[in-house]
Design a protein around this motif. Structure first.
Motif, mmCIF file in Angstrom:
data_model
loop_
_atom_site.group_PDB
_atom_site.id
_atom_site.type_symbol
_atom_site.label_atom_id
_atom_site.label_comp_id
_atom_site.label_asym_id
_atom_site.label_seq_id
_atom_site.Cartn_x
_atom_site.Cartn_y
_atom_site.Cartn_z
ATOM 1 N N LYS A 94 120.000 84.126 59.637
ATOM 2 C CA LYS A 94 120.646 83.278 60.635
ATOM 3 C C LYS A 94 120.699 81.835 60.151
ATOM 4 O O LYS A 94 119.849 81.388 59.386
ATOM 5 N N ALA A 95 121.701 81.114 60.634
ATOM 6 C CA ALA A 95 121.991 79.783 60.109
ATOM 7 C C ALA A 95 121.177 78.677 60.782
ATOM 8 O O ALA A 95 120.974 77.613 60.203
ATOM 9 N N ARG A 96 120.727 78.905 62.016
ATOM 10 C CA ARG A 96 120.031 77.855 62.769
ATOM 11 C C ARG A 96 118.686 78.357 63.265
ATOM 12 O O ARG A 96 118.514 79.549 63.529
ATOM 13 N N TRP A 97 117.755 77.423 63.428
ATOM 14 C CA TRP A 97 116.464 77.785 63.996
ATOM 15 C C TRP A 97 116.194 76.973 65.252
ATOM 16 O O TRP A 97 116.782 75.926 65.487
ATOM 17 N N GLY A 98 115.291 77.501 66.050
ATOM 18 C CA GLY A 98 114.842 76.794 67.234
ATOM 19 C C GLY A 98 113.340 76.930 67.367
ATOM 20 O O GLY A 98 112.679 77.579 66.557
ATOM 21 N N ASP A 99 112.801 76.344 68.415
ATOM 22 C CA ASP A 99 111.379 76.454 68.694
ATOM 23 C C ASP A 99 111.214 76.359 70.202
ATOM 24 O O ASP A 99 111.985 75.680 70.885
ATOM 25 N N LYS A 100 110.200 77.047 70.703
ATOM 26 C CA LYS A 100 109.958 77.059 72.140
ATOM 27 C C LYS A 100 108.492 76.775 72.420
ATOM 28 O O LYS A 100 107.601 77.458 71.919
ATOM 29 N N ARG A 101 108.256 75.733 73.191
ATOM 30 C CA ARG A 101 106.921 75.473 73.724
ATOM 31 C C ARG A 101 107.104 74.595 74.951
ATOM 32 O O ARG A 101 107.640 73.489 74.847
ATOM 33 N N PRO A 102 106.723 75.078 76.132
ATOM 34 C CA PRO A 102 106.999 74.320 77.351
ATOM 35 C C PRO A 102 106.530 72.871 77.302
ATOM 36 O O PRO A 102 107.241 71.970 77.760
ATOM 37 N N SER A 103 105.351 72.616 76.738
ATOM 38 C CA SER A 103 104.812 71.253 76.748
ATOM 39 C C SER A 103 105.659 70.270 75.951
ATOM 40 O O SER A 103 105.495 69.052 76.086
ATOM 41 N N TYR A 104 106.572 70.769 75.132
ATOM 42 C CA TYR A 104 107.462 69.869 74.394
ATOM 43 C C TYR A 104 108.262 68.971 75.322
ATOM 44 O O TYR A 104 108.778 67.934 74.897
ATOM 45 N N VAL A 105 108.399 69.363 76.606
ATOM 46 C CA VAL A 105 109.202 68.557 77.526
ATOM 47 C C VAL A 105 108.645 67.138 77.636
ATOM 48 O O VAL A 105 109.384 66.184 77.915
#
Length: 345
Positions: A110-121
């Motif tokens: 895949k060409a793009r990546w992401g990341d998930k962590r609620p506290s990043y808000v």
């Protein structure tokens, strides 16, 4: 086509794992399970020194790949290969982090990546220092449902006052981001709308991300097998079809005093996000006081941490921003590589 990183943010238990899987189900996006190296490594960045030095990048990459606290293993990428690519890559903190996520995306072609962590808000400013071209997707859920869900989590050891404060902080942070970030950088959507009409909401989200909508995003169960660790039993709903069964379930899951507290402390925020209040009576004075004290203590802690970081920013040991994507390289003043043109033989 865009190669900007994508961060999923929001209050814990607001559906961010479901949204992570929806994005991961897109043919061009890879969003891994939560890792734990980005934030602690950022705040310890002076430990690693000037990352323009190969051995400094090697030390940081080895810590990310081998320290048990980082959850690097969730990425399922080769440790030695990651360390080598980090050493061979650009000399900045964000570039070492970005190399790990890019390699995760490569696993799925895949060409793009992401990341998930609620506290990043509450850490978007930090993330923009690391990834200045990042996009942020803030998923918002009824605060009463978030509080009810947090209380039931085996890993949540705090009380209801902290749970109320957590949702308030996420909403307040979102308000600041909405006012200050560009329209192509920050996007909000509600959990209730996403579960009610996934296709419509995901089409709008894809437009924000500059991606074509894919129907595979609507039913992300297959992605859950690859992107949700089996030990996270509290995410069992992600292995099923998208459902609205938990919408409004706070009425049966919260005690009366908790409903009253939520609506008193969060009422204006709830209504501003389109949530109706039940008309619960005013909570007991001791509950209001306890919640206010909790909010004040948490705010003071954040301010102390922010002050320390501002001091550290005045004496950075080396470059912070990643230099991997098209826009990151442009912002760093790195000339874009041109494809060689060859005449046909």
């Amino acid at each position: 086509m865009s190669d900007r990183p994508v961060f999923v943010i929001g209050c814990p238990r607001s559906g961010t794992t479901m949204l992570q899987l929806m994005l991961h189900s897109h043919p061009r996006l890879a969003v891994p399970p939560e890792t734990r190296f980005l934030v602690p490594a950022y705040y310890r960045r002076r430990t690693w020194g000037d990352l323009r030095v190969d051995q400094r990048r090697r030390a940081l990459a080895q810590w990310i790949a081998t320290d048990r606290s980082t959850k690097f293993r969730e990425l399922k990428i080769d440790k030695d290969e990651f360390v080598q690519q980090a050493v061979d890559g650009p000399g900045s903190l964000g570039s070492v982090f970005g190399t790990a996520f890019r390699m995760y995306a490569d696993r799925f072609d895949k060409a793009r990546w992401g990341d998930k962590r609620p506290s990043y808000v509450k850490q978007v400013d930090m993330l923009l220092r690391l990834f200045p071209d990042a996009q942020f997707v803030h998923l918002i859920r009824d605060g009463r449902d978030c509080v009810a869900s947090l209380k039931e989590m085996p890993w949540y050891t705090l009380d209801s006052f902290h749970a109320v404060s957590t949702w308030a902080e996420a909403i307040d942070a979102g308000g600041r981001l909405r006012r200050t970030l560009a329209e192509d950088t920050y996007y909000e959507l509600r959990y209730e709308d996403l579960t009610d009409d996934p296709m419509t909401e995901l089409k709008k989200l894809c437009h924000f991300l500059e991606e074509d909508f894919s129907t595979s995003m609507i039913s992300p169960r297959e992605a859950a097998v690859a992107a949700v660790p089996q030990h996270k039993v509290w995410h069992s709903n992600t292995h099923r079809e998208v459902t609205r069964s938990r919408v409004g379930s706070w009425a049966a899951r919260l005690d009366d005093w908790e409903i009253a507290l939520c609506e008193h402390m969060l009422g204006d925020r709830l209504e501003s996000m389109g949530y109706e209040l039940s008309g619960a009576p005013r909570p007991a004075k001791e509950h209001i006081t306890a919640c206010q004290k909790t909010m004040q203590k948490r705010k003071a802690s954040r301010m102390r941490k922010g002050m320390r970081d501002r001091v550290n920013r005045m004496r950075e040991p080396g470059p912070v921003a990643a230099m991997l994507t098209t826009r990151q390289r442009s912002l760093a003043g790195i000339p874009q590589q041109r494809k060689e043109l060859t005449e046909p033989v």
